[in-house]
Design a protein around this motif. Structure first.
Motif, PDB file in Angstrom:
ATOM      1  N   GLU A   1       0.793  -1.417   0.077  1.00 31.38           N
ATOM      2  CA  GLU A   1      -0.068  -0.018   0.090  1.00 31.38           C
ATOM      3  C   GLU A   1       0.941   1.332  -0.029  1.00 31.38           C
ATOM      4  O   GLU A   1       0.395   2.394   0.053  1.00 31.38           O
ATOM      5  CB  GLU A   1      -0.976  -0.062   1.310  1.00 31.38           C
ATOM      6  N   SER A   2       2.144   1.028  -0.078  1.00 32.92           N
ATOM      7  CA  SER A   2       3.019   2.245   0.196  1.00 32.92           C
ATOM      8  C   SER A   2       3.831   2.142  -1.326  1.00 32.92           C
ATOM      9  O   SER A   2       4.362   1.159  -1.893  1.00 32.92           O
ATOM     10  CB  SER A   2       4.156   2.182   1.062  1.00 32.92           C
ATOM     11  N   THR A   3       3.656   3.453  -2.045  1.00 30.58           N
ATOM     12  CA  THR A   3       4.385   3.284  -3.401  1.00 30.58           C
ATOM     13  C   THR A   3       5.786   2.884  -3.407  1.00 30.58           C
ATOM     14  O   THR A   3       6.372   1.867  -3.916  1.00 30.58           O
ATOM     15  CB  THR A   3       4.125   4.585  -4.224  1.00 30.58           C
ATOM     16  N   TYR A   4       6.579   3.528  -2.512  1.00 30.53           N
ATOM     17  CA  TYR A   4       7.877   3.310  -2.225  1.00 30.53           C
ATOM     18  C   TYR A   4       8.210   1.643  -2.054  1.00 30.53           C
ATOM     19  O   TYR A   4       9.027   1.333  -2.778  1.00 30.53           O
ATOM     20  CB  TYR A   4       8.315   4.145  -1.196  1.00 30.53           C
ATOM     21  N   TRP A   5       7.674   1.210  -1.142  1.00 27.21           N
ATOM     22  CA  TRP A   5       7.703  -0.125  -0.710  1.00 27.21           C
ATOM     23  C   TRP A   5       7.293  -1.089  -2.015  1.00 27.21           C
ATOM     24  O   TRP A   5       8.180  -2.115  -2.215  1.00 27.21           O
ATOM     25  CB  TRP A   5       7.305  -0.447   0.542  1.00 27.21           C
TER      26      TRP A   5
ATOM     27  N   LEU B   1      10.003 -11.167 -16.454  1.00 29.52           N
ATOM     28  CA  LEU B   1       9.212 -10.338 -17.385  1.00 29.52           C
ATOM     29  C   LEU B   1       8.006  -9.851 -16.327  1.00 29.52           C
ATOM     30  O   LEU B   1       7.324  -8.675 -16.648  1.00 29.52           O
ATOM     31  CB  LEU B   1       8.808 -11.354 -18.401  1.00 29.52           C
ATOM     32  N   GLY B   2       7.389 -10.937 -15.564  1.00 29.91           N
ATOM     33  CA  GLY B   2       6.380 -10.684 -14.684  1.00 29.91           C
ATOM     34  C   GLY B   2       6.765  -9.376 -13.748  1.00 29.91           C
ATOM     35  O   GLY B   2       5.833  -8.491 -13.521  1.00 29.91           O
TER      36      GLY B   2
ATOM     37  N   ILE C   1       6.378  -3.828 -11.764  1.00 32.76           N
ATOM     38  CA  ILE C   1       6.934  -2.431 -11.505  1.00 32.76           C
ATOM     39  C   ILE C   1       6.087  -1.111 -11.917  1.00 32.76           C
ATOM     40  O   ILE C   1       6.088  -0.380 -11.388  1.00 32.76           O
ATOM     41  CB  ILE C   1       8.586  -2.480 -11.944  1.00 32.76           C
ATOM     42  N   VAL C   2       6.062  -1.421 -13.323  1.00 34.41           N
ATOM     43  CA  VAL C   2       5.124  -0.509 -13.728  1.00 34.41           C
ATOM     44  C   VAL C   2       3.676  -0.138 -13.131  1.00 34.41           C
ATOM     45  O   VAL C   2       3.602   1.035 -12.870  1.00 34.41           O
ATOM     46  CB  VAL C   2       4.994  -0.593 -15.415  1.00 34.41           C
ATOM     47  N   GLY C   3       3.346  -1.358 -13.023  1.00 38.76           N
ATOM     48  CA  GLY C   3       1.749  -1.317 -12.120  1.00 38.76           C
ATOM     49  C   GLY C   3       2.005  -0.586 -10.735  1.00 38.76           C
ATOM     50  O   GLY C   3       1.252   0.298 -10.463  1.00 38.76           O
TER      51      GLY C   3
ATOM     52  N   ALA D   1       4.495   1.314  -9.680  1.00 40.90           N
ATOM     53  CA  ALA D   1       4.644   2.732  -9.665  1.00 40.90           C
ATOM     54  C   ALA D   1       3.511   3.743 -10.153  1.00 40.90           C
ATOM     55  O   ALA D   1       3.380   4.960  -9.760  1.00 40.90           O
ATOM     56  CB  ALA D   1       6.014   2.892 -10.815  1.00 40.90           C
ATOM     57  N   THR D   2       2.640   3.023 -10.871  1.00 39.86           N
ATOM     58  CA  THR D   2       1.475   3.873 -11.394  1.00 39.86           C
ATOM     59  C   THR D   2       0.215   3.802 -10.871  1.00 39.86           C
ATOM     60  O   THR D   2      -0.871   4.647 -10.866  1.00 39.86           O
ATOM     61  CB  THR D   2       1.445   3.933 -12.898  1.00 39.86           C
ATOM     62  N   LYS D   3      -0.096   2.771 -10.212  1.00 46.27           N
ATOM     63  CA  LYS D   3      -1.370   2.548  -9.517  1.00 46.27           C
ATOM     64  C   LYS D   3      -1.385   2.555  -8.014  1.00 46.27           C
ATOM     65  O   LYS D   3      -2.527   2.702  -7.624  1.00 46.27           O
ATOM     66  CB  LYS D   3      -1.801   0.808  -9.866  1.00 46.27           C
ATOM     67  N   THR D   4      -0.465   2.469  -7.261  1.00 47.75           N
ATOM     68  CA  THR D   4      -0.541   2.161  -5.715  1.00 47.75           C
ATOM     69  C   THR D   4      -0.936   3.262  -5.221  1.00 47.75           C
ATOM     70  O   THR D   4      -1.701   3.388  -4.205  1.00 47.75           O
ATOM     71  CB  THR D   4       0.875   1.852  -5.380  1.00 47.75           C
ATOM     72  N   ALA D   5      -0.609   4.606  -5.580  1.00 46.05           N
ATOM     73  CA  ALA D   5      -0.999   5.817  -4.992  1.00 46.05           C
ATOM     74  C   ALA D   5      -2.349   5.951  -4.948  1.00 46.05           C
ATOM     75  O   ALA D   5      -3.026   6.765  -4.261  1.00 46.05           O
ATOM     76  CB  ALA D   5      -0.153   7.137  -5.547  1.00 46.05           C
ATOM     77  N   PHE D   6      -3.152   5.443  -6.190  1.00 45.73           N
ATOM     78  CA  PHE D   6      -4.527   5.459  -6.179  1.00 45.73           C
ATOM     79  C   PHE D   6      -5.352   4.352  -5.242  1.00 45.73           C
ATOM     80  O   PHE D   6      -6.415   4.017  -5.666  1.00 45.73           O
ATOM     81  CB  PHE D   6      -4.923   5.358  -7.797  1.00 45.73           C
ATOM     82  N   GLY D   7      -4.455   3.443  -4.762  1.00 48.16           N
ATOM     83  CA  GLY D   7      -5.252   2.424  -4.154  1.00 48.16           C
ATOM     84  C   GLY D   7      -5.485   1.291  -4.944  1.00 48.16           C
ATOM     85  O   GLY D   7      -6.309   0.461  -4.499  1.00 48.16           O
ATOM     86  N   LEU D   8      -5.074   1.153  -6.060  1.00 49.57           N
ATOM     87  CA  LEU D   8      -5.266   0.013  -6.941  1.00 49.57           C
ATOM     88  C   LEU D   8      -4.406  -1.042  -6.747  1.00 49.57           C
ATOM     89  O   LEU D   8      -3.674  -1.586  -7.784  1.00 49.57           O
ATOM     90  CB  LEU D   8      -5.257   0.392  -8.393  1.00 49.57           C
ATOM     91  N   VAL D   9      -4.450  -1.857  -5.693  1.00 50.43           N
ATOM     92  CA  VAL D   9      -3.694  -2.922  -5.391  1.00 50.43           C
ATOM     93  C   VAL D   9      -4.593  -3.970  -4.909  1.00 50.43           C
ATOM     94  O   VAL D   9      -5.272  -3.923  -4.149  1.00 50.43           O
ATOM     95  CB  VAL D   9      -2.553  -2.573  -4.255  1.00 50.43           C
TER      96      VAL D   9
END
Length: 122
Positions: free
Chosen positions: A45-49, A71-72, A77-79, A81-89
């Motif tokens: 739930e932390s973008t950094y971690w 590859l996975g 990593i992209v997901g 970096a771009t989704k965690t801040a929006f709670g999309l985990v």
């Protein structure tokens, strides 16, 4: 305990990362990855971690010659970096390429307690 969730969960994540390093030093890649998965659940739930742990999983995949995992992890990593801040985990997801990156999973009780403790700031 003051600070952000990222700061408050750091102790627990770092403990798992330390255990992962110990397993690596002992020549036990499966145990190492297991600790990376636990760190992932704690820090997702932390973008950094979240990003940092996926980078460590990528490094694990490269060291262990797992193209599928590498590859996975690039995708994850992209997901992260771009989704965690929006709670999309997906809560509880262990982060490896052996499970869908969209699948919610049950959280072990010990990890759930640590997450709650970090969220509550105690």
């Amino acid at each position: 305990m003051q600070g952000t969730f990222t700061q408050r969960v750091a102790f627990y994540v770092e403990a798992e990362l330390s255990s992962a390093r110990e397993a690596s030093s002992a020549g036990d890649p499966q145990q190492e990855f297991s600790h990376l998965e636990r760190a992932h659940v704690l820090g997702q739930e932390s973008t950094y971690w979240h990003v940092r742990i996926h980078v460590l999983m990528l490094a694990w995949a490269i060291r262990n010659g797992s193209i599928r995992e590498a590859l996975g992890q690039l995708f994850r990593i992209v997901g992260a970096a771009t989704k965690t801040a929006f709670g999309l985990v997906p809560q509880g997801n262990t982060g490896g390429a052996n499970v869908s990156s969209f699948k919610k999973m049950p959280i072990n009780k010990d990890l759930a307690a640590l997450i709650q403790k970090a969220k509550a700031g105690v």
